[in-house]
Write a protein that holds these residues in place. Structure first.
Motif, PDB file in Angstrom:
ATOM      1  N   VAL A  17       9.352  -9.135   0.649  1.00 31.70           N
ATOM      2  CA  VAL A  17       8.643 -10.419   0.652  1.00 31.70           C
ATOM      3  C   VAL A  17       7.254 -10.246   1.257  1.00 31.70           C
ATOM      4  O   VAL A  17       6.268 -10.750   0.717  1.00 31.70           O
ATOM      5  CB  VAL A  17       9.457 -11.487   1.417  1.00 31.70           C
ATOM      6  N   GLU A  18       7.180  -9.524   2.371  1.00 35.73           N
ATOM      7  CA  GLU A  18       5.880  -9.292   3.009  1.00 35.73           C
ATOM      8  C   GLU A  18       4.960  -8.489   2.105  1.00 35.73           C
ATOM      9  O   GLU A  18       3.756  -8.751   2.040  1.00 35.73           O
ATOM     10  CB  GLU A  18       6.060  -8.600   4.364  1.00 35.73           C
ATOM     11  N   ARG A  19       5.509  -7.518   1.380  1.00 36.48           N
ATOM     12  CA  ARG A  19       4.700  -6.730   0.443  1.00 36.48           C
ATOM     13  C   ARG A  19       4.161  -7.615  -0.677  1.00 36.48           C
ATOM     14  O   ARG A  19       2.988  -7.554  -1.042  1.00 36.48           O
ATOM     15  CB  ARG A  19       5.507  -5.584  -0.156  1.00 36.48           C
ATOM     16  N   ALA A  20       5.015  -8.487  -1.196  1.00 31.30           N
ATOM     17  CA  ALA A  20       4.614  -9.356  -2.300  1.00 31.30           C
ATOM     18  C   ALA A  20       3.493 -10.314  -1.898  1.00 31.30           C
ATOM     19  O   ALA A  20       2.672 -10.706  -2.733  1.00 31.30           O
ATOM     20  CB  ALA A  20       5.827 -10.132  -2.804  1.00 31.30           C
ATOM     21  N   LYS A  21       3.439 -10.658  -0.637  1.00 35.90           N
ATOM     22  CA  LYS A  21       2.406 -11.579  -0.150  1.00 35.90           C
ATOM     23  C   LYS A  21       1.012 -10.952  -0.153  1.00 35.90           C
ATOM     24  O   LYS A  21       0.021 -11.654   0.044  1.00 35.90           O
ATOM     25  CB  LYS A  21       2.748 -12.060   1.260  1.00 35.90           C
ATOM     26  N   LEU A  22       0.925  -9.652  -0.381  1.00 39.89           N
ATOM     27  CA  LEU A  22      -0.377  -8.985  -0.429  1.00 39.89           C
ATOM     28  C   LEU A  22      -1.185  -9.364  -1.674  1.00 39.89           C
ATOM     29  O   LEU A  22      -2.408  -9.278  -1.658  1.00 39.89           O
ATOM     30  CB  LEU A  22      -0.198  -7.466  -0.406  1.00 39.89           C
ATOM     31  N   ALA A  23      -0.496  -9.799  -2.707  1.00 36.74           N
ATOM     32  CA  ALA A  23      -1.158 -10.096  -3.971  1.00 36.74           C
ATOM     33  C   ALA A  23      -2.263 -11.131  -3.783  1.00 36.74           C
ATOM     34  O   ALA A  23      -2.047 -12.205  -3.225  1.00 36.74           O
ATOM     35  CB  ALA A  23      -0.141 -10.605  -4.985  1.00 36.74           C
ATOM     36  N   THR A  26      -7.636 -10.518   0.305  1.00 39.87           N
ATOM     37  CA  THR A  26      -8.737  -9.590   0.554  1.00 39.87           C
ATOM     38  C   THR A  26      -9.159  -9.713   2.010  1.00 39.87           C
ATOM     39  O   THR A  26      -8.761 -10.639   2.714  1.00 39.87           O
ATOM     40  CB  THR A  26      -9.951  -9.904  -0.344  1.00 39.87           C
ATOM     41  N   GLY A  27      -9.932  -8.756   2.446  1.00 38.90           N
ATOM     42  CA  GLY A  27     -10.537  -8.810   3.767  1.00 38.90           C
ATOM     43  C   GLY A  27      -9.539  -8.886   4.899  1.00 38.90           C
ATOM     44  O   GLY A  27      -8.525  -8.189   4.910  1.00 38.90           O
ATOM     45  N   ASP A  28      -9.856  -9.753   5.864  1.00 32.76           N
ATOM     46  CA  ASP A  28      -9.022  -9.895   7.054  1.00 32.76           C
ATOM     47  C   ASP A  28      -7.611 -10.384   6.735  1.00 32.76           C
ATOM     48  O   ASP A  28      -6.651  -9.969   7.379  1.00 32.76           O
ATOM     49  CB  ASP A  28      -9.675 -10.842   8.063  1.00 32.76           C
ATOM     50  N   GLU A  29      -7.498 -11.272   5.748  1.00 36.15           N
ATOM     51  CA  GLU A  29      -6.166 -11.761   5.369  1.00 36.15           C
ATOM     52  C   GLU A  29      -5.307 -10.608   4.849  1.00 36.15           C
ATOM     53  O   GLU A  29      -4.130 -10.510   5.175  1.00 36.15           O
ATOM     54  CB  GLU A  29      -6.272 -12.847   4.299  1.00 36.15           C
ATOM     55  N   TYR A  30      -5.913  -9.752   4.049  1.00 32.38           N
ATOM     56  CA  TYR A  30      -5.204  -8.594   3.524  1.00 32.38           C
ATOM     57  C   TYR A  30      -4.777  -7.672   4.657  1.00 32.38           C
ATOM     58  O   TYR A  30      -3.622  -7.235   4.718  1.00 32.38           O
ATOM     59  CB  TYR A  30      -6.088  -7.835   2.522  1.00 32.38           C
ATOM     60  N   GLN A  33      -1.902  -9.100   6.568  1.00 31.23           N
ATOM     61  CA  GLN A  33      -0.649  -9.053   5.808  1.00 31.23           C
ATOM     62  C   GLN A  33      -0.127  -7.623   5.719  1.00 31.23           C
ATOM     63  O   GLN A  33       1.084  -7.403   5.764  1.00 31.23           O
ATOM     64  CB  GLN A  33      -0.834  -9.644   4.413  1.00 31.23           C
ATOM     65  N   VAL A  34      -1.004  -6.652   5.612  1.00 32.45           N
ATOM     66  CA  VAL A  34      -0.572  -5.245   5.608  1.00 32.45           C
ATOM     67  C   VAL A  34       0.146  -4.930   6.914  1.00 32.45           C
ATOM     68  O   VAL A  34       1.178  -4.250   6.921  1.00 32.45           O
ATOM     69  CB  VAL A  34      -1.753  -4.282   5.376  1.00 32.45           C
ATOM     70  N   ARG A  35      -0.380  -5.441   8.032  1.00 37.41           N
ATOM     71  CA  ARG A  35       0.283  -5.212   9.321  1.00 37.41           C
ATOM     72  C   ARG A  35       1.682  -5.837   9.343  1.00 37.41           C
ATOM     73  O   ARG A  35       2.637  -5.228   9.810  1.00 37.41           O
ATOM     74  CB  ARG A  35      -0.567  -5.761  10.472  1.00 37.41           C
ATOM     75  N   ARG A  36       1.802  -7.059   8.803  1.00 42.28           N
ATOM     76  CA  ARG A  36       3.128  -7.706   8.756  1.00 42.28           C
ATOM     77  C   ARG A  36       4.082  -6.906   7.856  1.00 42.28           C
ATOM     78  O   ARG A  36       5.255  -6.729   8.187  1.00 42.28           O
ATOM     79  CB  ARG A  36       2.996  -9.145   8.282  1.00 42.28           C
ATOM     80  N   TRP A  37       3.572  -6.424   6.724  1.00 37.84           N
ATOM     81  CA  TRP A  37       4.397  -5.628   5.822  1.00 37.84           C
ATOM     82  C   TRP A  37       4.814  -4.327   6.497  1.00 37.84           C
ATOM     83  O   TRP A  37       5.976  -3.931   6.449  1.00 37.84           O
ATOM     84  CB  TRP A  37       3.629  -5.345   4.533  1.00 37.84           C
ATOM     85  N   ARG A  38       3.871  -3.684   7.171  1.00 34.70           N
ATOM     86  CA  ARG A  38       4.173  -2.425   7.857  1.00 34.70           C
ATOM     87  C   ARG A  38       5.231  -2.632   8.936  1.00 34.70           C
ATOM     88  O   ARG A  38       6.164  -1.838   9.067  1.00 34.70           O
ATOM     89  CB  ARG A  38       2.904  -1.831   8.466  1.00 34.70           C
ATOM     90  N   GLU A  39       5.132  -3.710   9.699  1.00 29.99           N
ATOM     91  CA  GLU A  39       6.116  -4.005  10.743  1.00 29.99           C
ATOM     92  C   GLU A  39       7.503  -4.235  10.137  1.00 29.99           C
ATOM     93  O   GLU A  39       8.506  -3.727  10.645  1.00 29.99           O
ATOM     94  CB  GLU A  39       5.691  -5.222  11.555  1.00 29.99           C
ATOM     95  N   ALA A  40       7.544  -4.975   9.041  1.00 33.62           N
ATOM     96  CA  ALA A  40       8.832  -5.233   8.371  1.00 33.62           C
ATOM     97  C   ALA A  40       9.399  -3.931   7.805  1.00 33.62           C
ATOM     98  O   ALA A  40      10.611  -3.681   7.903  1.00 33.62           O
ATOM     99  CB  ALA A  40       8.651  -6.272   7.270  1.00 33.62           C
TER     100      ALA A  40
END
Length: 80
Positions: A17-23, A26-30, A33-40
């Motif tokens: 789910v966290e990976r899918a949210k990357l779509a 860009t920028g700071d939001e991306y 979200q990468v940090r949240r995906w990495r943690e998960a």
């Protein structure tokens, strides 16, 4: 086949789910979200490693079983 505890399935789904949210981000939001995906992802990997050690199963086999269980659950029309 290795038995997959529900907790591992939940963790893997959470990471997906966290990976899918990357779509579309860009920028700071991306970056956030990468940090949240990495943690998960790190949480699921740690849980897979711990489960493999506790059961004596091979870590790659456990990881494969988790991914397969998540994939099959998502294909089941009764799920969701």
């Amino acid at each position: 086949m290795t038995e997959v505890p529900d907790e591992l399935i939940k963790l893997e789904r959470s990471a997906e789910v966290e990976r899918a949210k990357l779509a579309g981000l860009t920028g700071d939001e991306y970056d956030a979200q990468v940090r949240r995906w990495r943690e998960a992802s790190e949480a699921v990997q740690a849980a897979i490693t711990a489960h493999a050690a506790a059961t004596g199963a091979g870590r790659p086999e456990v990881e494969q079983a988790v991914k397969k269980a998540v994939q099959h659950a998502q294909e089941d029309p009764a799920v969701e």
